[in-house]
Enzyme design. Structure first.
Site, mmCIF file in Angstrom:
data_model
loop_
_atom_site.group_PDB
_atom_site.id
_atom_site.type_symbol
_atom_site.label_atom_id
_atom_site.label_comp_id
_atom_site.label_asym_id
_atom_site.label_seq_id
_atom_site.Cartn_x
_atom_site.Cartn_y
_atom_site.Cartn_z
ATOM 1 N N CYS A 13 0.900 -1.125 0.182
ATOM 2 C CA CYS A 13 -0.047 0.145 -0.090
ATOM 3 C C CYS A 13 0.871 1.441 0.340
ATOM 4 O O CYS A 13 0.793 2.110 -0.314
ATOM 5 C CB CYS A 13 -0.837 0.216 0.779
ATOM 6 S SG CYS A 13 -2.104 -1.762 1.106
ATOM 7 N N ASN B 142 -10.147 0.216 -1.106
ATOM 8 C CA ASN B 142 -8.453 -0.046 -0.477
ATOM 9 C C ASN B 142 -8.393 -0.213 -2.087
ATOM 10 O O ASN B 142 -7.899 -1.740 -2.610
ATOM 11 C CB ASN B 142 -8.877 -0.728 0.652
ATOM 12 C CG ASN B 142 -6.944 -1.023 0.917
ATOM 13 O OD1 ASN B 142 -6.345 -0.295 0.371
ATOM 14 N ND2 ASN B 142 -6.368 -1.000 1.848
ATOM 15 N N HIS C 30 -3.883 7.006 3.256
ATOM 16 C CA HIS C 30 -3.876 5.443 2.659
ATOM 17 C C HIS C 30 -5.504 5.206 2.938
ATOM 18 O O HIS C 30 -6.267 5.590 4.562
ATOM 19 C CB HIS C 30 -3.266 4.316 2.701
ATOM 20 C CG HIS C 30 -3.775 2.970 2.269
ATOM 21 N ND1 HIS C 30 -3.589 3.287 1.367
ATOM 22 C CD2 HIS C 30 -3.910 1.912 3.302
ATOM 23 C CE1 HIS C 30 -4.279 1.816 0.953
ATOM 24 N NE2 HIS C 30 -4.129 0.734 2.682
HETATM 25 O O1 UT7 Z 1 -4.044 -1.204 3.627
HETATM 26 C C1 UT7 Z 1 -3.284 -2.406 4.100
HETATM 27 C C2 UT7 Z 1 -3.782 -2.726 5.857
HETATM 28 N N1 UT7 Z 1 -5.561 -2.549 5.454
HETATM 29 C C3 UT7 Z 1 -5.782 -2.836 6.710
HETATM 30 O O2 UT7 Z 1 -5.804 -1.659 7.262
HETATM 31 C C4 UT7 Z 1 -7.275 -3.513 7.200
HETATM 32 C C5 UT7 Z 1 -7.480 -3.249 8.399
HETATM 33 N N2 UT7 Z 1 -8.833 -4.085 9.036
HETATM 34 C C6 UT7 Z 1 -10.441 -2.946 8.941
HETATM 35 O O3 UT7 Z 1 -10.337 -2.917 8.001
HETATM 36 C C7 UT7 Z 1 -10.984 -4.185 9.828
HETATM 37 O O4 UT7 Z 1 -10.508 -4.903 10.771
HETATM 38 C C8 UT7 Z 1 -12.127 -4.876 8.676
HETATM 39 C C9 UT7 Z 1 -12.471 -4.054 8.274
HETATM 40 C C10 UT7 Z 1 -11.724 -5.907 8.441
HETATM 41 C C11 UT7 Z 1 -12.731 -6.028 9.991
HETATM 42 O O5 UT7 Z 1 -13.557 -4.556 10.523
HETATM 43 P P1 UT7 Z 1 -13.600 -4.801 12.458
HETATM 44 O O6 UT7 Z 1 -14.428 -3.282 12.673
HETATM 45 O O7 UT7 Z 1 -11.877 -4.874 12.681
HETATM 46 O O8 UT7 Z 1 -14.146 -5.841 12.854
HETATM 47 P P2 UT7 Z 1 -13.857 -7.708 13.329
HETATM 48 O O9 UT7 Z 1 -12.803 -8.472 12.577
HETATM 49 O O10 UT7 Z 1 -13.093 -7.158 14.553
HETATM 50 O O11 UT7 Z 1 -15.293 -8.048 13.558
HETATM 51 C C12 UT7 Z 1 -16.045 -8.048 13.732
HETATM 52 C C13 UT7 Z 1 -17.852 -9.364 13.304
HETATM 53 C C14 UT7 Z 1 -17.109 -10.267 13.863
HETATM 54 O O12 UT7 Z 1 -18.250 -11.213 14.081
HETATM 55 P P3 UT7 Z 1 -18.216 -11.759 15.860
HETATM 56 O O13 UT7 Z 1 -17.489 -12.691 15.632
HETATM 57 O O14 UT7 Z 1 -18.771 -10.613 16.720
HETATM 58 O O15 UT7 Z 1 -19.745 -12.314 15.717
HETATM 59 C C15 UT7 Z 1 -16.613 -10.543 11.886
HETATM 60 O O16 UT7 Z 1 -16.971 -12.410 12.046
HETATM 61 O O17 UT7 Z 1 -18.017 -8.955 12.058
HETATM 62 C C16 UT7 Z 1 -17.802 -10.049 11.510
HETATM 63 N N3 UT7 Z 1 -17.406 -9.771 9.620
HETATM 64 C C17 UT7 Z 1 -18.260 -9.307 9.465
HETATM 65 N N4 UT7 Z 1 -19.526 -9.155 9.397
HETATM 66 C C18 UT7 Z 1 -20.611 -8.881 8.337
HETATM 67 C C19 UT7 Z 1 -16.326 -9.107 9.929
HETATM 68 N N5 UT7 Z 1 -16.563 -9.272 8.162
HETATM 69 C C20 UT7 Z 1 -18.437 -8.752 8.242
HETATM 70 C C21 UT7 Z 1 -18.682 -8.572 7.151
HETATM 71 N N6 UT7 Z 1 -19.683 -8.570 7.146
HETATM 72 N N7 UT7 Z 1 -17.885 -7.963 5.532
#
Ligand code: UT7
Length: 326
Positions: free
Chosen positions: A113, A282, A252
């Site tokens: 990135c 992204n 970014h």
């Molecule tokens: O470009 C390079 C760098 N990349 C980044 O910086 C990306 C960094 N990470 C992120 O942007 C975020 O971590 C994500 C958008 C990928 C995920 O968001 P989050 O708030 O960190 O969610 P999480 O992984 O803590 O998941 C929370 C909940 C989980 O469910 P439970 O276990 O609480 O029941 C996930 O399974 O959200 C669920 N979940 C989703 N639900 C609906 C994860 N992805 C999805 C989805 N739709 N697409």
């Protein structure tokens, strides 16, 4: 003394748009979750026969035209990409041929990135060392070709696009003022894409070998904010400027919550932050030149404006560049 001035910008995205509603039909997710948790409404997705070189060439042609320069005056092309359609020739070599920049050396740069900022930093070094005068720097990705559309933790985030700038040597003070690149290779297992020889980070199981981007989103999130804030603060401190002096922070575009946290902790109100993640997702190395292109073309950025680009990604790698437009 030579200064590296950014004198032209261009961008390109695929025509196809993938909305959150489209994703709802492909994977277990919902539009509201994507918009609230990531800030994305839609992203552009390349067709099967549309490649990163196509986008990079289109963006490059526009940047050269915008700069008013003759393609034959370009003497170096640096294309930041980790989703090249070929390993060799480089995407930069294809850009050289198709833009008519026949006097340019060309190479690709892989820094995920922050690749575009690494490219600007490299261009600055070439110009300062008097090794080149007019350099095309591109950030281009078709990440949608390497995401797993059964993995809702990654597939909802990424989009395709390319942005390019012409960086030109001048004795007039300005252009790139301060830059910094850093990283931590011990964290490579948190965000990776195996290459054609399929090697995965040392600490991971090799079986089964994944063919797609793998990301521990939550952990990446924390490092993303910290390293972008540290990079922004370092470049400001080293240059003697403050957030008040800067017209726009160009972070970014990985997640709107990462952008907001980075802005807040670096001392920037959101009205001084360029945001377009809602429309593009992204796009990895292309996010910063895409945002720059929009703001230059719609007049938000004008000659002499001080801008701060900051980015983070796989490696981990990160960096920041403080520069004046034009
Ligand atoms: O470009 C390079 C760098 N990349 C980044 O910086 C990306 C960094 N990470 C992120 O942007 C975020 O971590 C994500 C958008 C990928 C995920 O968001 P989050 O708030 O960190 O969610 P999480 O992984 O803590 O998941 C929370 C909940 C989980 O469910 P439970 O276990 O609480 O029941 C996930 O399974 O959200 C669920 N979940 C989703 N639900 C609906 C994860 N992805 C999805 C989805 N739709 N697409």
């Amino acid at each position: 003394m030579n200064y590296a001035h950014l004198i032209g910008v261009g961008a390109a995205v695929p025509k196809n748009v993938l909305t959150n509603a489209d994703l709802e039909k492909m994977v277990d997710t919902d539009s509201e979750w994507i918009e609230t948790r990531a800030g994305i409404k839609e992203r552009h997705k390349s067709d099967d026969d549309e490649w990163v070189s196509d986008l990079a060439i289109e963006a490059s042609k526009k940047a050269i035209e915008h700069s008013g320069m003759d393609p034959e005056d370009i003497d170096l092309i640096i294309c930041a990409t980790v989703t090249g359609d070929t390993t060799m020739p480089s995407i930069a070599s294809m850009i050289q041929y198709y833009t008519g920049a026949k006097n340019a050396g060309a190479f690709d740069l892989g820094a995920a990135c922050p690749g575009f900022l690494y490219g600007l930093n490299t261009a600055n070094a070439y110009i300062k060392a008097d090794l080149a005068k007019n350099i095309l720097v591109i950030g281009a990705e078709t990440t949608t070709k390497v995401v797993d559309y059964t993995d809702r933790g990654t597939c909802i985030l990424f989009g395709d696009g390319a942005g390019a700038v012409v960086v030109s040597a001048s004795e007039e003070d300005g252009g790139i003022i301060q830059s910094y690149t850093g990283g931590d290779g011990s964290l490579g297992n948190l965000l990776y894409l195996p290459g054609m020889r399929q090697r995965v980070p040392v600490s991971l199981e090799k079986d089964p070998i994944p063919l797609y981007v793998k990301m521990a989103g939550n952990e990446v999130y924390k490092y993303a904010v910290k390293s972008m804030v540290d990079s922004a603060k370092k470049v400001l401190k080293d240059s003697g400027y403050t957030p008040d002096d800067v017209k726009y922070l160009i972070p970014h575009q990985a997640n709107i919550r990462i952008i907001e946290a980075t802005a807040k902790r670096s001392g920037f109100p959101m009205d001084k932050v360029l945001v377009n993640i809602d429309r593009y997702g992204n796009t990895s190395s292309a996010t910063i030149p895409l945002a720059l292109n929009e703001a230059v073309k719609d007049g938000r950025i004008g000659k002499g404006d001080l801008l701060l680009g900051v980015s983070f990604g796989s490696g981990f790698s990160w960096g920041a560049v403080l520069f004046r437009w034009n």
